[in-house]
Scaffold this active site. Structure first.
Site, PDB file in Angstrom:
ATOM      1  N   TYR A 147      23.544   9.388   7.048  1.00 42.40           N
ATOM      2  CA  TYR A 147      23.624  10.179   8.280  1.00 42.40           C
ATOM      3  C   TYR A 147      22.572  11.277   8.254  1.00 42.40           C
ATOM      4  O   TYR A 147      21.788  11.430   9.198  1.00 42.40           O
ATOM      5  CB  TYR A 147      25.028  10.771   8.418  1.00 42.40           C
ATOM      6  CG  TYR A 147      25.162  11.882   9.438  1.00 42.40           C
ATOM      7  CD1 TYR A 147      25.030  13.227   9.056  1.00 42.40           C
ATOM      8  CD2 TYR A 147      25.408  11.595  10.766  1.00 42.40           C
ATOM      9  CE1 TYR A 147      25.137  14.243   9.987  1.00 42.40           C
ATOM     10  CE2 TYR A 147      25.526  12.622  11.710  1.00 42.40           C
ATOM     11  CZ  TYR A 147      25.392  13.938  11.309  1.00 42.40           C
ATOM     12  OH  TYR A 147      25.494  14.960  12.243  1.00 42.40           O
TER      13      TYR A 147
HETATM   14  N1  LIG Z   1      30.793  18.409  16.088  1.00 42.94           N
HETATM   15  C1  LIG Z   1      30.096  19.155  15.237  1.00 42.94           C
HETATM   16  O1  LIG Z   1      30.622  20.119  14.640  1.00 42.94           O
HETATM   17  C2  LIG Z   1      28.660  18.837  14.969  1.00 42.94           C
HETATM   18  C3  LIG Z   1      27.980  17.950  15.788  1.00 42.94           C
HETATM   19  N2  LIG Z   1      26.649  17.681  15.530  1.00 42.94           N
HETATM   20  C4  LIG Z   1      25.924  16.781  16.437  1.00 42.94           C
HETATM   21  O2  LIG Z   1      26.162  17.164  17.788  1.00 42.94           O
HETATM   22  C5  LIG Z   1      26.253  15.984  18.621  1.00 42.94           C
HETATM   23  C6  LIG Z   1      27.597  15.965  19.331  1.00 42.94           C
HETATM   24  O3  LIG Z   1      28.639  16.042  18.334  1.00 42.94           O
HETATM   25  P1  LIG Z   1      30.113  15.493  18.667  1.00 42.94           P
HETATM   26  O4  LIG Z   1      30.455  15.840  20.060  1.00 42.94           O
HETATM   27  O5  LIG Z   1      31.005  15.895  17.543  1.00 42.94           O
HETATM   28  O6  LIG Z   1      29.832  13.923  18.600  1.00 42.94           O
HETATM   29  P2  LIG Z   1      30.887  12.693  18.531  1.00 42.94           P
HETATM   30  O7  LIG Z   1      31.122  12.355  17.094  1.00 42.94           O
HETATM   31  O8  LIG Z   1      32.013  12.994  19.420  1.00 42.94           O
HETATM   32  O9  LIG Z   1      29.960  11.514  19.138  1.00 42.94           O
HETATM   33  C7  LIG Z   1      29.412  11.641  20.420  1.00 42.94           C
HETATM   34  C8  LIG Z   1      29.397  10.313  21.093  1.00 42.94           C
HETATM   35  O10 LIG Z   1      28.450   9.445  20.471  1.00 42.94           O
HETATM   36  C9  LIG Z   1      28.793   8.146  20.916  1.00 42.94           C
HETATM   37  N3  LIG Z   1      28.275   7.087  20.050  1.00 42.94           N
HETATM   38  C10 LIG Z   1      28.442   6.954  18.722  1.00 42.94           C
HETATM   39  N4  LIG Z   1      27.887   5.804  18.294  1.00 42.94           N
HETATM   40  C11 LIG Z   1      27.366   5.185  19.399  1.00 42.94           C
HETATM   41  C12 LIG Z   1      26.688   3.959  19.625  1.00 42.94           C
HETATM   42  N5  LIG Z   1      26.426   3.115  18.627  1.00 42.94           N
HETATM   43  N6  LIG Z   1      26.325   3.660  20.896  1.00 42.94           N
HETATM   44  C13 LIG Z   1      26.589   4.504  21.914  1.00 42.94           C
HETATM   45  N7  LIG Z   1      27.217   5.681  21.773  1.00 42.94           N
HETATM   46  C14 LIG Z   1      27.618   6.006  20.523  1.00 42.94           C
HETATM   47  C15 LIG Z   1      30.316   8.090  20.952  1.00 42.94           C
HETATM   48  O11 LIG Z   1      30.674   7.276  22.064  1.00 42.94           O
HETATM   49  P3  LIG Z   1      32.147   6.753  22.452  1.00 42.94           P
HETATM   50  O12 LIG Z   1      33.082   7.868  22.069  1.00 42.94           O
HETATM   51  O13 LIG Z   1      32.029   6.548  23.930  1.00 42.94           O
HETATM   52  O14 LIG Z   1      32.377   5.493  21.654  1.00 42.94           O
HETATM   53  C16 LIG Z   1      30.723   9.558  21.057  1.00 42.94           C
HETATM   54  O15 LIG Z   1      31.468   9.875  22.192  1.00 42.94           O
HETATM   55  C17 LIG Z   1      26.038  14.793  17.678  1.00 42.94           C
HETATM   56  O16 LIG Z   1      24.684  14.396  17.695  1.00 42.94           O
HETATM   57  C18 LIG Z   1      26.405  15.355  16.320  1.00 42.94           C
HETATM   58  O17 LIG Z   1      25.773  14.649  15.243  1.00 42.94           O
HETATM   59  C19 LIG Z   1      25.987  18.206  14.450  1.00 42.94           C
HETATM   60  C20 LIG Z   1      26.644  19.070  13.605  1.00 42.94           C
HETATM   61  C21 LIG Z   1      28.005  19.496  13.849  1.00 42.94           C
HETATM   62  N1  LIG Z   2      28.542  12.665  15.503  1.00 41.56           N
HETATM   63  C1  LIG Z   2      29.074  13.695  14.834  1.00 41.56           C
HETATM   64  N2  LIG Z   2      28.320  14.392  13.967  1.00 41.56           N
HETATM   65  C2  LIG Z   2      28.900  15.403  13.263  1.00 41.56           C
HETATM   66  C3  LIG Z   2      30.238  15.744  13.444  1.00 41.56           C
HETATM   67  C4  LIG Z   2      30.998  14.996  14.383  1.00 41.56           C
HETATM   68  O1  LIG Z   2      32.197  15.242  14.586  1.00 41.56           O
HETATM   69  N3  LIG Z   2      30.379  13.992  15.038  1.00 41.56           N
HETATM   70  N4  LIG Z   2      30.812  16.759  12.754  1.00 41.56           N
HETATM   71  C5  LIG Z   2      30.132  17.427  11.830  1.00 41.56           C
HETATM   72  C6  LIG Z   2      30.902  18.506  11.089  1.00 41.56           C
HETATM   73  O2  LIG Z   2      31.252  19.525  11.949  1.00 41.56           O
HETATM   74  C7  LIG Z   2      30.163  19.145   9.949  1.00 41.56           C
HETATM   75  O3  LIG Z   2      29.091  19.853  10.505  1.00 41.56           O
HETATM   76  C8  LIG Z   2      31.073  20.133   9.224  1.00 41.56           C
HETATM   77  O4  LIG Z   2      32.239  19.553   8.835  1.00 41.56           O
HETATM   78  C9  LIG Z   2      28.726  17.110  11.515  1.00 41.56           C
HETATM   79  N5  LIG Z   2      28.179  16.090  12.369  1.00 41.56           N
END
Ligand SMILES: NC(=O)C1=CN([C@@H]2O[C@H](COP(=O)(O)OP(=O)(O)OC[C@H]3O[C@@H](n4cnc5c(N)ncnc54)[C@H](OP(=O)(O)O)[C@@H]3O)[C@@H](O)[C@H]2O)C=CC1
Ligand SMILES: Nc1nc2c(c(=O)[nH]1)N=C([C@H](O)[C@@H](O)CO)CN2
Length: 235
Positions: A147
């Site tokens: 990742y």
């Molecule tokens: N949440 C956090 O604390 C953090 C988030 N981030 C980044 O911020 C962004 C948003 O995070 P977050 O809201 O938690 O993300 P999620 O884990 O909720 O993923 C966002 C969406 O990505 C879609 N997705 C995953 N795989 C595929 C695929 N193969 N094809 C199409 N769509 C796909 C999913 O679609 P569906 O649900 O419709 O299947 C999901 O709704 C991400 O890029 C994440 O890496 C980075 C660090 C911390």
């Molecule tokens: N696609 C996602 N990416 C990440 C997520 C997630 O929920 N979906 N969450 C994290 C965590 O918050 C991490 O930053 C700390 O536990 C990272 N990326």
């Protein structure tokens, strides 16, 4: 109307909030989703255009590109939010796991940026590409190696596309850490995760909304990463 923005992964969490917020701000949002959820109806009721697309299915990505090219001769921007936060598996899963991470975080963003280059350059105001990366792109991760590597590749594409598309298109990354916990996160995990940053807190979605707006409203920032990580690098 402020122009059309394509946001990937609007089905839940940060992407869902981004789509609703920016639609309310006067952009026309085109959002991709993979899994149909009741919550998507609220975006549709707001006027968000939803297109189902699983980034692991090449024909669905090709159909997405054709659909958006037909709907939007000009694009104000693309926000690459879709992501799968998969932990590393066993050695015999290594190649498939890395491919899965590279597909959603690198291959499809690369393909969409090239496919929509003409539409972005045709924008009547400076356009934006925003890659949502992760703090671990610079630090690495013991348990999410594939990742983190894919997010580092996405961060590197920010540098390349910024040079390729300037000055009509700005290209930046937002590198978050701990914006939003997941439902399955235990209290023990939450305490440890919060303690990884100086601010010792879960940031909340608003931090991402204002970070995206800051970049969209800038006429000058490009090729840079906005770190939204609570000072994790100093702990
Ligand atoms: N949440 C956090 O604390 C953090 C988030 N981030 C980044 O911020 C962004 C948003 O995070 P977050 O809201 O938690 O993300 P999620 O884990 O909720 O993923 C966002 C969406 O990505 C879609 N997705 C995953 N795989 C595929 C695929 N193969 N094809 C199409 N769509 C796909 C999913 O679609 P569906 O649900 O419709 O299947 C999901 O709704 C991400 O890029 C994440 O890496 C980075 C660090 C911390
Ligand atoms: N696609 C996602 N990416 C990440 C997520 C997630 O929920 N979906 N969450 C994290 C965590 O918050 C991490 O930053 C700390 O536990 C990272 N990326």
């Amino acid at each position: 109307m402020k122009g059309t923005l394509l946001i990937t992964g609007v089905g839940q969490r940060i992407g869902w909030h981004l789509a609703g917020h920016l639609q309310a701000q006067g952009y026309q949002i085109i959002g991709t989703y993979r899994t149909r959820r009741d919550s998507l109806k609220r975006l549709e009721d707001q006027g968000v255009i939803l297109i189902r697309c699983d980034f692991n299915q090449a024909e669905q990505v090709d159909a997405l590109i054709a659909d958006v090219q037909q709907r939007a001769p000009m694009l104000r921007g693309i926000i690459h939010n879709a992501s799968d936060w998969l932990p590393d598996g066993s050695a015999d899963q290594a190649v498939s796991r890395l491919h899965a991470m590279m597909q959603v975080h690198v291959a499809v963003p690369y393909q969409l940026n090239l496919a929509f280059e003409e539409q972005l350059l045709a924008s009547d105001t400076t356009a934006d590409i925003i890659h949502i990366t992760d703090y671990v792109a610079e630090k690495g991760s013991r348990k999410h190696i594939a990742y983190a590597a894919s997010k580092a590749a996405l961060a590197n594409m920010t540098l390349s596309f910024a040079q390729r598309l300037a000055p009509r298109v700005k290209v930046n990354s937002i590198a978050p850490a701990l914006i939003l916990f997941n439902d399955q996160d235990t209290e023990e995990y939450k305490v440890k995760a919060r303690a990884k940053s100086l601010m010792n807190k879960e940031a909340g979605v608003a931090e991402m909304l204002q970070s995206v707006e800051y970049i969209l409203n800038s006429g000058y920032i490009t090729g840079r990463t906005l770190a939204v990580d609570g000072g994790r690098h100093l702990v």
